[in-house]
Structure formats: C-alpha cells, structure tokens
Design an enzyme around this catalytic site. Structure first.
Site, PDB file in Angstrom:
ATOM      1  N   CYS A   1      29.843   8.465  24.884  1.00 40.97           N
ATOM      2  CA  CYS A   1      29.491   9.126  26.146  1.00 40.97           C
ATOM      3  C   CYS A   1      29.701  10.632  26.023  1.00 40.97           C
ATOM      4  CB  CYS A   1      30.315   8.563  27.296  1.00 40.97           C
ATOM      5  SG  CYS A   1      29.918   9.347  28.883  1.00 40.97           S
TER       6      CYS A   1
ATOM      7  N   CYS B   1      30.909  12.303  29.229  1.00 38.93           N
ATOM      8  CA  CYS B   1      32.343  12.120  29.508  1.00 38.93           C
ATOM      9  C   CYS B   1      33.203  12.971  28.575  1.00 38.93           C
ATOM     10  CB  CYS B   1      32.777  10.669  29.292  1.00 38.93           C
ATOM     11  SG  CYS B   1      31.636   9.404  29.819  1.00 38.93           S
ATOM     12  N   ASP B   2      32.875  12.977  27.303  1.00 35.73           N
ATOM     13  CA  ASP B   2      33.813  13.498  26.300  1.00 35.73           C
ATOM     14  C   ASP B   2      33.376  14.799  25.621  1.00 35.73           C
ATOM     15  OD1 ASP B   2      35.350  11.158  26.634  1.00 35.73           O
ATOM     16  OD2 ASP B   2      34.067  10.070  25.245  1.00 35.73           O
TER      17      ASP B   2
END
Ligand code: NDP
Length: 317
Positions: A138, A141-142
C-alpha cells in the site's frame, strides 16, 4: 440460542462505525472482530502514520486510530468478540452466524470483512524477511515513510492501482519503476498514459520480481525477463505490490451475490446486498475507493439502513 438485532462481522473502520451508530441507536450490536483472520482493526493496523483521515491535523498511527474506533464502539455498548466467523446461514430470518465458539441468531447482519492486498510469494518479501521493512502492499499508506525518500522504488503490477501508487510515490522517490509481467498495461488508457508521460516513472515490461535483498531495509531487487529468463539485480529502496486485492468473502459461500472478483454486490447508492436484511460496508463491497474514510462512511450507511430495516419489519422492540 442468543439472538441479536444486529451482528457486525469485521473490525475495520466500516465495522466499528456501524457499531458506533447501531450501539447509539440502542440496538446492542455484537461485533466479531476476528482472531486468525488478522488483527482487530483491519488493514490500518499494518500501516504507520495515517495523514488523510479527517480530524487529525497532525496525523495518527493506524493502530491508534483503530483503537479509538474500537473504544468508541464499546463505550456505547457494542459487545466485541475476538473470534472469526466460520459460516452464516442467511436462508431464513433470523439469520444464524457461527464462529468456533458460538452460534448467534441475528435479525440483521452487516458484513465489513474488508479485502486483503495480494502479495507475491517471492524470496525476501515474506513476513520476517523485508515485509514492512521496505516491502509493502500500500503506497498510499506507507509511501511517505522516510525509508522511501529519494530512493529508487519498484511498483509491481500494471493495473489502475499500480499506476495510482506509482504516481503517488513520485512525490518521494528519486525514480519509480513499474514492473509489468507482460508487454502492456491492464490499467485504463488515461491512467496508463499518466504513468507513461511522467518523467519520474519508467516502465519495465515483460519482467517479474524474483528476489528482494537488503540489510535493515531493502537495498536491491532482482528482476527476471520473462522472455529469456535473464535476471538483473538493481539498487532499490522499496517494493510495492499492487497486483489487486482479495475481498474477504469466502466464508459466505454463495449466499449473497458477488462480482466475479469476489466483491459483494450492493444496490447502487446503498449497502443493501442481494439478501434482504444483510448489508455490506467498506472494502468488502468497494474496489474503487478503498479508503478508511469511505469505509467509515459506508459503515454509517449500513447502520442507518439496518436500523430502518428493523423498524420496517417491526423488530426493534
Ligand atoms: P487489476 O486486477 O486491475 O490489476 C492487477 C495488475 O497486477 C495487473 O497488471 C496484473 O497483470 C498484475 N498482476 C496480477 N497478478 C500478478 C502476478 N502474480 N505477478 C505480476 N503481476 C501480477 O487490479 P487493481 O487493483 O489495479 O484494480 C482493481 C479494480 O479497481 C479495477 O477494476 C480498477 O479499474 C479499479 N481501480 C480503479 C481506480 C480508479 O478508477 N481511479 C483506482 C484503482 C483501482 P496482468 O495485467 O498481466 O494480469
């Protein structure tokens, strides 16, 4: 057998939001948060900082955010059980929900079991190797983590998600390489063109990833040319799988209608599944947006629709 007005299956933003709303409506929901199926809280539990969830101007970690959701649901009277649902019987009302420890009757059910990002089983990418130490599934997200700044990053996949992730990563990376296993994109033309035209993105066609190596974090990837099996080792700061998601719907059998991809079908603009009284919220029915805030929003919709359905059927007493 214990009977509940509302049973919620799944503990991400959608499930806990449904719980907050139905608990505040005095419907005393029972929520199965899962056990072996992953940590309570869903995909956000595996992310670090969440910077795009409204209301947290300084960001919040995924686990802290989900812990807040959980506490808020419990505060209003949600009963949370740390069990996986094994099967459901939607053939007649009240429905029956079974875990390894209990069997519960439910007047309405909200399914919010989410989706799991697919990963490849490649050496160096597994749990305990470089998973979450430079390998993730992701980018949104990261991707902003310091370990990815000004590095060469590799996105695996050629679909719309892969393009979105690659474009997102251009903000941080020195260069983003998209690795496609064949000679063309699966992504829509408009998205593929964006990747092709971006000065920081380079497309590597007809290759697969065969090895990830590093020290504390990822430092290199090895790619294999599928046309001649030749391998090349390249410097890399991160690997992002973007090869699709698997909705967590297997436990439902064929009791509610699904798309070919396994995502639950809902009546457009609602959370109503093909089975009256069964609602679906969050990523389990959404392959397009897949954000915590959209999942929470659809969890609210499911709760309000479940409540209205109970009122309509005279089941609120
Ligand atoms: P897709 O299934 O569309 O694409 C998956 C990609 O991963 C393909 O390029 C596929 O290759 C590749 N892939 C799959 N398995 C492997 C493997 N084992 N090794 C290497 N590569 C692999 O998934 P997406 O998540 O991209 O999209 C899902 C749906 O969501 C689509 O309908 C998409 O349009 C939609 N979506 C829409 C967005 C938007 O509108 N903004 C944003 C994101 C998603 P191959 O092509 O060779 O099969």
């Amino acid at each position: 057998m214990e009977r509940r007005k509302v049973v919620i299956i799944g503990s991400g933003p959608a499930g806990f939001t449904s719980a907050i709303y139905t608990a505040r409506a005095n419907l005393q929901p029972l929520l199965f948060e899962g056990f072996f199926s992953g940590p309570s809280g869903g995909q956000l539990m595996t992310t670090t900082d969440v910077e795009n969830y409204p209301g947290f101007p300084d960001g919040i970690t995924g686990p802290d955010l989900m812990n807040n959701f959980r506490k808020q649901a419990i505060r209003f009277g949600t009963d949370v059980v740390t069990e996986d649902v094994k099967e459901c019987d939607f053939s007649k009302g009240p429905f029956v929900i079974r875990s390894s420890k209990r069997e519960v009757q439910a007047d309405t059910v909200i399914i919010s079991t989410g989706a799991t990002a697919k990963r490849l089983d490649v050496e160096g990418t597994r749990d305990g190797e470089f998973w979450q130490r430079g390998v993730t599934a992701c980018a949104v997200c990261d991707g902003a983590m310091p370990i990815f700044r000004n590095k060469d990053l590799y996105v695996i996949g050629g679909g719309d998600t892969a393009v979105e992730e690659a474009l997102f990563l251009t903000k941080y990376a020195s260069k983003v390489y998209m690795v496609l296993r064949r000679d063309s994109f699966r992504a829509s033309k408009i998205m593929a063109d964006r990747a092709l035209q971006h000065p920081k993105i380079e497309i590597i066609y007809n290759h697969t990833i065969s090895l990830v190596e590093g020290e504390a974090v990822v430092t290199s990837v090895t790619l294999e040319d599928v046309t001649n099996k030749k391998t090349t080792k390249r410097v890399a700061g991160g690997v992002f799988f973007a090869i699709g998601h698997t909705p967590n719907t297997a436990f439902l059998g064929n009791q509610v209608e699904m798309h070919d991809s396994g995502y639950l079908k809902v009546v457009s603009g609602t959370t109503q599944t093909s089975k009256e009284g069964v609602f679906a919220a969050g990523d389990v029915q959404d392959h397009v947006y897949r954000q915590a805030v959209t999942a929470a929003g659809s969890g609210c919709m499911a709760a309000l629709e479940a409540e209205r359905w109970l009122v309509m059927k005279g089941l609120t007493g």
